[in-house]
Write a protein that holds these residues in place. Sequence first.
Motif, mmCIF file in Angstrom:
data_model
loop_
_atom_site.group_PDB
_atom_site.id
_atom_site.type_symbol
_atom_site.label_atom_id
_atom_site.label_comp_id
_atom_site.label_asym_id
_atom_site.label_seq_id
_atom_site.Cartn_x
_atom_site.Cartn_y
_atom_site.Cartn_z
ATOM 1 N N LEU A 147 -1.537 -1.512 5.717
ATOM 2 C CA LEU A 147 -0.749 -1.413 4.480
ATOM 3 C C LEU A 147 0.245 -2.549 4.321
ATOM 4 O O LEU A 147 0.497 -3.021 3.233
ATOM 5 C CB LEU A 147 0.038 -0.092 4.480
ATOM 6 N N HIS A 148 0.817 -2.965 5.448
ATOM 7 C CA HIS A 148 1.925 -3.910 5.403
ATOM 8 C C HIS A 148 1.865 -4.807 6.632
ATOM 9 O O HIS A 148 1.557 -4.346 7.730
ATOM 10 C CB HIS A 148 3.238 -3.113 5.389
ATOM 11 N N PRO A 203 -5.864 -1.072 0.471
ATOM 12 C CA PRO A 203 -5.819 -1.103 1.941
ATOM 13 C C PRO A 203 -7.202 -0.978 2.593
ATOM 14 O O PRO A 203 -7.383 -1.411 3.727
ATOM 15 C CB PRO A 203 -4.939 0.106 2.306
ATOM 16 N N CYS A 229 -7.424 1.077 -4.414
ATOM 17 C CA CYS A 229 -6.048 0.938 -4.941
ATOM 18 C C CYS A 229 -5.566 2.243 -5.555
ATOM 19 O O CYS A 229 -4.409 2.357 -5.919
ATOM 20 C CB CYS A 229 -5.980 -0.183 -5.975
#
Length: 289
Positions: A84-85, A77, A168
Amino acid sequence: MTTLSIDIGGTKLAVALVDSSLQIQERHELPTPASKTPDALRAALQALVAPLQGQATRVAIASTGIIRDGSLLALNPHNLGGLLHFPLVQTLKDLTALPTLAVNDAQAAAWAEYHALGGEFRDMVFITVSTGVGGGVVSDGKLLTGIGGLAGHLGHTLADPHGPVCGCGRVGCVEAIASGRGIAAAAEGALAGCDAKTIFSRAGQGDEQARRLIHRSARTLARLVADVKATIDCQIVVIGGSVGLAEGYLPLVENYLAQEPSAYHVELRAAHYRHDAGLLGAALLAQGD
Ligand code: ADP
Ligand code: BMX
Ligand code: ZN
């Protein structure tokens, strides 16, 4: 059929109209928004696609991150300012009302570069050295995406167990050392705060620390290439991304690879489509080619 192709990287967003013979008719680029909230990314994508969407019949997205069920899930991220999404396919469908496909950026680029090889090889690997280090694997003529989209994330293999912590969550990933962000993060003193592009230009002016940082990246990448050769037994590894394509970088990687035992040697080539490999690979996948 014209494809509106979008490439979402940690540093830049690119958009292009790609015709059915894979020619780019129009191309625009923007920096990836500094504040990488979902709203900022949505607004930047809207601004990029609005002038072109009327001329396209479908949308194809090559994006950094794991692409699963049409959404972007960041593996690292930090490359996306903490994002994140992001619901990629849904967002572009809402913006354009066009059929939309999304794939990881390095997987897409691998597919374009495999096509550019014109059937010369059945097994090839593409590695981008850019904001992060990404990868795409074509094995026996098939692009590997993996059941959850993770296939080819070569930047998150181990380079140095005593190396820096990667975004990560692992320690000492290739990406934490060799990527543009990794090069910049290791800079000290007069180079502290400089980005990789500046560090390359300082190396060109004879700066010793800049030269060392670039060699550290190239040596790490060469070791990754040797690991890739041992894993896939590919006939060629194609290198892209702005660091990977920077002047003098590929010959350095070749020199370090030559120091590995000969079983791990493999031909290295710069990406045929240069900075457009992701855009064109996504367009090819959307065409069903
Ligand atoms: P993205 O990761 O968004 O796909 P790039 O492939 O352009 O974008 O990679 C961005 C990284 O490449 C940054 O770390 C940037 O500092 C570095 N970079 C950009 N241009 C150059 C250059 N000419 N030489 C070396 N590094 C570069
Ligand atoms: C990271 C990862 C990969 C991506 C690679 C190169 C994220 C957000 N991205 O390893 O999915 O392919 O970076 O991305 O976790 P780029 O932005 O440097 O082109
Ligand atoms: Zn990692």
